[in-house]
Design a protein around this motif. Sequence first.
Motif, PDB file in Angstrom:
ATOM      1  N   LEU A  11      -7.345   6.120 -10.481  1.00 44.41           N
ATOM      2  CA  LEU A  11      -7.499   5.761  -9.586  1.00 44.41           C
ATOM      3  C   LEU A  11      -5.661   5.013  -9.265  1.00 44.41           C
ATOM      4  O   LEU A  11      -5.735   4.385  -8.132  1.00 44.41           O
ATOM      5  CB  LEU A  11      -8.178   4.578  -9.609  1.00 44.41           C
ATOM      6  CG  LEU A  11      -9.897   4.772 -10.108  1.00 44.41           C
ATOM      7  CD1 LEU A  11     -10.983   3.701  -9.852  1.00 44.41           C
ATOM      8  CD2 LEU A  11     -10.131   5.213  -8.107  1.00 44.41           C
ATOM      9  N   TYR A  12      -5.420   3.904 -10.129  1.00 46.91           N
ATOM     10  CA  TYR A  12      -3.584   2.997  -9.885  1.00 46.91           C
ATOM     11  C   TYR A  12      -3.106   4.116  -9.094  1.00 46.91           C
ATOM     12  O   TYR A  12      -2.148   3.845  -8.038  1.00 46.91           O
ATOM     13  CB  TYR A  12      -4.171   3.002 -11.446  1.00 46.91           C
ATOM     14  CG  TYR A  12      -2.139   1.935 -11.142  1.00 46.91           C
ATOM     15  CD1 TYR A  12      -2.196   0.765 -10.664  1.00 46.91           C
ATOM     16  CD2 TYR A  12      -0.925   2.823 -11.241  1.00 46.91           C
ATOM     17  CE1 TYR A  12      -0.912   0.124 -10.614  1.00 46.91           C
ATOM     18  CE2 TYR A  12       0.602   2.323 -11.037  1.00 46.91           C
ATOM     19  CZ  TYR A  12       0.424   0.278 -10.943  1.00 46.91           C
ATOM     20  OH  TYR A  12       1.473   0.299 -10.807  1.00 46.91           O
ATOM     21  N   TRP A  13      -2.635   5.369 -10.059  1.00 44.63           N
ATOM     22  CA  TRP A  13      -2.131   6.271  -9.472  1.00 44.63           C
ATOM     23  C   TRP A  13      -2.306   6.645  -7.921  1.00 44.63           C
ATOM     24  O   TRP A  13      -1.021   6.752  -7.156  1.00 44.63           O
ATOM     25  CB  TRP A  13      -2.040   7.899  -9.885  1.00 44.63           C
ATOM     26  CG  TRP A  13      -0.682   8.585 -10.002  1.00 44.63           C
ATOM     27  CD1 TRP A  13       0.417   8.700  -9.066  1.00 44.63           C
ATOM     28  CD2 TRP A  13      -0.654   9.578 -10.851  1.00 44.63           C
ATOM     29  NE1 TRP A  13       1.548   9.929  -9.712  1.00 44.63           N
ATOM     30  CE2 TRP A  13       0.362  10.700 -10.609  1.00 44.63           C
ATOM     31  CE3 TRP A  13      -1.507  10.080 -12.526  1.00 44.63           C
ATOM     32  CZ2 TRP A  13       0.989  11.217 -11.345  1.00 44.63           C
ATOM     33  CZ3 TRP A  13       0.198  11.196 -13.247  1.00 44.63           C
ATOM     34  CH2 TRP A  13       0.509  12.039 -12.433  1.00 44.63           C
ATOM     35  N   LEU A  14      -3.082   6.711  -7.782  1.00 45.52           N
ATOM     36  CA  LEU A  14      -4.120   7.298  -5.711  1.00 45.52           C
ATOM     37  C   LEU A  14      -3.430   5.682  -5.387  1.00 45.52           C
ATOM     38  O   LEU A  14      -3.187   5.623  -4.724  1.00 45.52           O
ATOM     39  CB  LEU A  14      -5.471   7.303  -6.031  1.00 45.52           C
ATOM     40  CG  LEU A  14      -5.620   7.782  -4.580  1.00 45.52           C
ATOM     41  CD1 LEU A  14      -5.801   8.729  -3.983  1.00 45.52           C
ATOM     42  CD2 LEU A  14      -7.602   7.955  -4.634  1.00 45.52           C
ATOM     43  N   LEU A  15      -3.286   4.502  -6.018  1.00 43.46           N
ATOM     44  CA  LEU A  15      -3.025   2.929  -4.928  1.00 43.46           C
ATOM     45  C   LEU A  15      -1.631   3.593  -4.677  1.00 43.46           C
ATOM     46  O   LEU A  15      -1.047   2.927  -3.575  1.00 43.46           O
ATOM     47  CB  LEU A  15      -3.663   2.467  -6.274  1.00 43.46           C
ATOM     48  CG  LEU A  15      -3.029   0.715  -5.553  1.00 43.46           C
ATOM     49  CD1 LEU A  15      -4.128   0.400  -4.045  1.00 43.46           C
ATOM     50  CD2 LEU A  15      -3.013  -0.326  -6.197  1.00 43.46           C
TER      51      LEU A  15
ATOM     52  N   HIS B 239       3.185   5.627   0.879  1.00 44.15           N
ATOM     53  CA  HIS B 239       2.846   6.873   1.791  1.00 44.15           C
ATOM     54  C   HIS B 239       2.606   5.428   3.509  1.00 44.15           C
ATOM     55  O   HIS B 239       2.598   6.570   4.376  1.00 44.15           O
ATOM     56  CB  HIS B 239       2.010   8.109   2.327  1.00 44.15           C
ATOM     57  CG  HIS B 239       2.805   8.624   0.804  1.00 44.15           C
ATOM     58  ND1 HIS B 239       3.440   8.217  -0.541  1.00 44.15           N
ATOM     59  CD2 HIS B 239       4.000   9.947   0.973  1.00 44.15           C
ATOM     60  CE1 HIS B 239       3.904   9.183  -1.428  1.00 44.15           C
ATOM     61  NE2 HIS B 239       4.441  10.041   0.063  1.00 44.15           N
TER      62      HIS B 239
ATOM     63  N   TYR C  81       6.967  12.719 -11.112  1.00 43.81           N
ATOM     64  CA  TYR C  81       6.646  12.726 -10.025  1.00 43.81           C
ATOM     65  C   TYR C  81       7.547  10.934  -8.526  1.00 43.81           C
ATOM     66  O   TYR C  81       7.029  11.426  -7.782  1.00 43.81           O
ATOM     67  CB  TYR C  81       4.893  11.958 -10.641  1.00 43.81           C
ATOM     68  CG  TYR C  81       4.719  10.840  -9.278  1.00 43.81           C
ATOM     69  CD1 TYR C  81       3.427  11.742  -7.959  1.00 43.81           C
ATOM     70  CD2 TYR C  81       4.106   9.293  -9.271  1.00 43.81           C
ATOM     71  CE1 TYR C  81       2.856  11.429  -7.192  1.00 43.81           C
ATOM     72  CE2 TYR C  81       3.451   9.187  -7.700  1.00 43.81           C
ATOM     73  CZ  TYR C  81       2.947   9.253  -7.000  1.00 43.81           C
ATOM     74  OH  TYR C  81       2.213   8.851  -6.059  1.00 43.81           O
TER      75      TYR C  81
ATOM     76  N   ASP D 118       6.874  11.528  -4.738  1.00 47.38           N
ATOM     77  CA  ASP D 118       6.754  10.802  -4.033  1.00 47.38           C
ATOM     78  C   ASP D 118       7.817  10.856  -3.495  1.00 47.38           C
ATOM     79  O   ASP D 118       7.757  10.095  -2.272  1.00 47.38           O
ATOM     80  CB  ASP D 118       6.251   9.895  -5.051  1.00 47.38           C
ATOM     81  CG  ASP D 118       5.871   8.455  -4.720  1.00 47.38           C
ATOM     82  OD1 ASP D 118       5.070   8.791  -3.953  1.00 47.38           O
ATOM     83  OD2 ASP D 118       6.464   7.367  -4.240  1.00 47.38           O
TER      84      ASP D 118
ATOM     85  N   PHE E 146       0.198   6.464  -4.499  1.00 41.66           N
ATOM     86  CA  PHE E 146       0.810   6.903  -3.547  1.00 41.66           C
ATOM     87  C   PHE E 146       0.345   7.128  -2.263  1.00 41.66           C
ATOM     88  O   PHE E 146       1.449   7.188  -1.376  1.00 41.66           O
ATOM     89  CB  PHE E 146      -0.204   8.278  -4.239  1.00 41.66           C
ATOM     90  CG  PHE E 146       0.362   9.147  -3.103  1.00 41.66           C
ATOM     91  CD1 PHE E 146       1.387  10.238  -3.511  1.00 41.66           C
ATOM     92  CD2 PHE E 146      -1.066   9.530  -2.291  1.00 41.66           C
ATOM     93  CE1 PHE E 146       1.308  11.384  -2.406  1.00 41.66           C
ATOM     94  CE2 PHE E 146      -0.617  10.534  -1.348  1.00 41.66           C
ATOM     95  CZ  PHE E 146       0.967  11.060  -1.109  1.00 41.66           C
ATOM     96  N   THR E 147      -0.812   6.307  -2.407  1.00 41.60           N
ATOM     97  CA  THR E 147      -1.488   5.417  -1.141  1.00 41.60           C
ATOM     98  C   THR E 147      -0.212   4.373  -0.843  1.00 41.60           C
ATOM     99  O   THR E 147       0.367   4.480   1.074  1.00 41.60           O
ATOM    100  CB  THR E 147      -2.927   4.747  -1.346  1.00 41.60           C
ATOM    101  OG1 THR E 147      -3.688   5.968  -1.579  1.00 41.60           O
ATOM    102  CG2 THR E 147      -2.684   4.796   0.360  1.00 41.60           C
TER     103      THR E 147
END
Length: 120
Positions: free
Chosen positions: A1-5, A11, A64, A68, A7-8
């Motif tokens: 979840l943190y990784w998704l946060l 971007h 990553y 990113d 990334f969001t």
Amino acid sequence: LYWLLIFTLTHIPAGELPPVRISDKIEHLLAYGALGGFLFLNLWIFRPSMTQIGIVVLAIGMMYGAVDEWLQIPVHRDCDLLDWFADTTGVAIAVVCMTVIRYRSTKSQSRRISDLKSRI
């Protein structure tokens, strides 16, 4: 979840982000430091026999971070080498700290097992 946060957040176009009072490089260092810590813990828990967790986490974090940065170009954000350096530094600091914690934890656990064996 943190990784998704993260990334969001990386971007979202820069003009749409709320102002923050700390340096962009410090944001990168902290975000990737936390990511490195979470990755290290995950591997430590789910692959406890892996001896080179730090190297794996550092490699993942560096790769990553580079991807990113490149993926920010389509959303009109800067692909900045200094941001990648901050990302890598954050992951490296987390790896060093977690490696020390793991070493001390393992050493302490080994000592307790030795003490139990000597009592038996």
